[in-house]
Scaffold this motif. Structure first.
Motif, mmCIF file in Angstrom:
data_model
loop_
_atom_site.group_PDB
_atom_site.id
_atom_site.type_symbol
_atom_site.label_atom_id
_atom_site.label_comp_id
_atom_site.label_asym_id
_atom_site.label_seq_id
_atom_site.Cartn_x
_atom_site.Cartn_y
_atom_site.Cartn_z
ATOM 1 N N ARG A 249 0.832 -1.210 0.000
ATOM 2 C CA ARG A 249 0.000 0.000 0.000
ATOM 3 C C ARG A 249 0.867 1.261 0.000
ATOM 4 N NH1 ARG A 249 -5.571 -0.067 3.353
ATOM 5 N NH2 ARG A 249 -6.237 2.067 3.045
ATOM 6 N N ILE A 250 1.948 1.232 0.751
ATOM 7 C CA ILE A 250 2.831 2.405 0.791
ATOM 8 C C ILE A 250 3.518 2.576 -0.566
ATOM 9 C CG2 ILE A 250 4.842 3.469 1.905
ATOM 10 C CD1 ILE A 250 4.042 1.917 4.472
ATOM 11 N N ARG B 104 5.374 6.249 -2.292
ATOM 12 C CA ARG B 104 6.377 6.542 -1.247
ATOM 13 C C ARG B 104 7.395 5.399 -1.173
ATOM 14 N NH1 ARG B 104 5.456 11.726 1.029
ATOM 15 N NH2 ARG B 104 3.244 12.109 0.854
ATOM 16 N N GLN B 105 8.575 5.728 -0.638
ATOM 17 C CA GLN B 105 9.612 4.709 -0.499
ATOM 18 C C GLN B 105 9.468 3.980 0.832
ATOM 19 O OE1 GLN B 105 13.313 6.944 -1.434
ATOM 20 N NE2 GLN B 105 13.469 5.296 -2.947
ATOM 21 N N VAL B 106 9.643 2.678 0.796
ATOM 22 C CA VAL B 106 9.440 1.862 1.998
ATOM 23 C C VAL B 106 10.371 0.655 1.965
ATOM 24 C CG1 VAL B 106 7.462 0.736 0.829
ATOM 25 C CG2 VAL B 106 7.656 0.594 3.317
ATOM 26 N N GLU B 107 10.868 0.276 3.140
ATOM 27 C CA GLU B 107 11.721 -0.917 3.267
ATOM 28 C C GLU B 107 11.097 -1.853 4.277
ATOM 29 O OE1 GLU B 107 14.598 -1.938 1.881
ATOM 30 O OE2 GLU B 107 15.135 -0.119 0.768
ATOM 31 N N THR C 268 -6.591 -4.669 8.587
ATOM 32 C CA THR C 268 -5.784 -3.833 7.689
ATOM 33 C C THR C 268 -6.191 -2.366 7.815
ATOM 34 O OG1 THR C 268 -5.729 -5.671 6.127
ATOM 35 C CG2 THR C 268 -5.033 -3.541 5.281
ATOM 36 N N GLU C 269 -7.479 -2.106 7.843
ATOM 37 C CA GLU C 269 -7.933 -0.710 7.892
ATOM 38 C C GLU C 269 -7.559 -0.036 9.205
ATOM 39 O OE1 GLU C 269 -8.740 1.155 5.312
ATOM 40 O OE2 GLU C 269 -8.352 -0.739 4.309
ATOM 41 N N VAL C 270 -7.676 -0.769 10.306
ATOM 42 C CA VAL C 270 -7.278 -0.197 11.602
ATOM 43 C C VAL C 270 -5.780 0.148 11.578
ATOM 44 C CG1 VAL C 270 -7.000 -0.669 14.068
ATOM 45 C CG2 VAL C 270 -9.081 -1.394 12.898
ATOM 46 N N MET C 271 -4.986 -0.768 11.025
ATOM 47 C CA MET C 271 -3.535 -0.540 10.976
ATOM 48 C C MET C 271 -3.199 0.646 10.075
ATOM 49 S SD MET C 271 -2.205 -4.481 10.966
ATOM 50 C CE MET C 271 -0.444 -4.153 11.138
ATOM 51 N N TRP C 272 -3.868 0.711 8.931
ATOM 52 C CA TRP C 272 -3.603 1.817 8.000
ATOM 53 C C TRP C 272 -3.941 3.159 8.635
ATOM 54 C CZ3 TRP C 272 -0.464 2.658 4.336
ATOM 55 C CH2 TRP C 272 -0.606 3.791 3.531
ATOM 56 N N VAL D 94 -0.780 3.933 10.433
ATOM 57 C CA VAL D 94 0.433 4.007 9.609
ATOM 58 C C VAL D 94 0.356 5.136 8.580
ATOM 59 C CG1 VAL D 94 1.744 2.740 7.832
ATOM 60 C CG2 VAL D 94 1.012 1.570 9.929
ATOM 61 N N GLY D 95 -0.820 5.301 7.965
ATOM 62 C CA GLY D 95 -0.994 6.285 6.888
ATOM 63 C C GLY D 95 -0.416 7.665 7.210
ATOM 64 N N PRO D 96 -0.731 8.219 8.391
ATOM 65 C CA PRO D 96 -0.230 9.564 8.702
ATOM 66 C C PRO D 96 1.296 9.633 8.851
ATOM 67 C CG PRO D 96 -2.079 8.982 10.133
ATOM 68 C CD PRO D 96 -1.692 7.731 9.393
ATOM 69 N N LEU D 97 1.972 8.487 8.998
ATOM 70 C CA LEU D 97 3.425 8.511 9.228
ATOM 71 C C LEU D 97 4.245 8.378 7.941
ATOM 72 C CD1 LEU D 97 3.759 6.248 12.426
ATOM 73 C CD2 LEU D 97 3.574 8.732 12.302
#
Ligand code: Z5A
Ligand code: MG
Length: 207
Positions: A26-27, A32-35, A183-187, A190-193
């Motif tokens: 999703r990121i 956006r870049q993600v590892e 997934t939605e609760v986690m997003w 995470v989304g704002p970060l």
């Protein structure tokens, strides 16, 4: 701005790897870049020793295997820090909280279990996927690996819950719900970060 360091913790079968992979996608899809890191990382020399231990192909003294799990994190810590400096979000499937919870559940003192991980990069967010051992067992039953036993998982869950009281960036997620809901609760957390975060990276368990 630097990248945010996000750790996903939880019991066996709570859906850590499934959800971490979904977040990763999703990121990426958002441009956006993600590892992605996963502990234990079984690909390194140290990781191969851990893998043999978990599959009961090697015996190791309790303190010794604990230090190997920690060494596995330290050997990858420079890569985590570099990614964060480069502005990438870092997702991490299990971290030092698993290390301390599992080993202390074998009877070793918790302060000792935490000590080799003191000073590692500290997460900006820990998502703890909570699931009852009963629900976890419904997801295919416990596997063949060491620690995949009901009593052990119950003890580990209690130690994990104690980390919540340390006042860190710890968020408990009910992982017994349907996949998409989790997934939605986690997003939501995470989304704002993923735009990055301000401030220096903190160090784990340093006052
Ligand atoms: N360990 C340690 O002792 N010290 C340390 O320092 C560290 C680890 C880092 C191996 O870890 C062992 O190492 C572990 C802790 C110890 N021992 N145990 N237990 P690992 O991370 O390599 O392996 P794993 O984490 O055992 O657990 P797992 O089986 O990979 O669990 P998971 O990643 O949380 O679950 P999953 O693979 O995403 O999902 C499991 C199944 O459930 C799968 O079929 C999914 O499709 C399904 N699933 C997922 N979510 C749902 C929902 N919401 N509903 C229904 N079904 C779902
Ligand atoms: Mg997993």
């Amino acid at each position: 701005m630097r990248g945010a360091f996000i750790v996903i913790e939880g019991l066996d079968r709570s859906g850590k790897s499934t959800q971490t992979n979904l977040l990763h996608e999703r990121i990426r899809a958002s441009g956006r870049q993600v590892e992605l890191f996963k502990f234990p990382d079984r690909t390194t020399t140290i990781g191969q020793m851990i893998d043999a231990y978990l599959r009961s192909q090697a015996e190791l003294e309790d303190h010794a295997i604990h230090l190997l799990f920690s060494a596995n994190r330290w050997e990858l810590a420079p890569r985590i820090e570099q990614s964060l400096k480069d502005g990438k979000t870092v997702l991490c499937d299990r971290y030092a909280f698993s290390g301390a919870s599992f080993t202390s559940s074998k009877g070793l003192p918790l302060p000792w279990c935490k000590s080799p991980d003191v000073g590692l990069p500290a997460p900006d967010l820990v998502l703890f996927l909570d699931i009852t051992p009963e629900k976890a067992a419904e997801r295919g039953g416990y596997g063949e690996e060491r620690y995949e036993k009901r009593e052990m998982q119950e003890r580990v869950r209690e130690v994990f819950k104690g980390f919540q009281d340390e006042g860190g960036p710890w968020v408990e997620v009910d992982a017994g719900r349907p996949l998409e809901e989790v997934t939605e609760v986690m997003w939501g957390k995470v989304g704002p970060l993923v735009k990055g975060v301000e401030g220096e990276l903190k160090r784990l368990w340093v006052d």
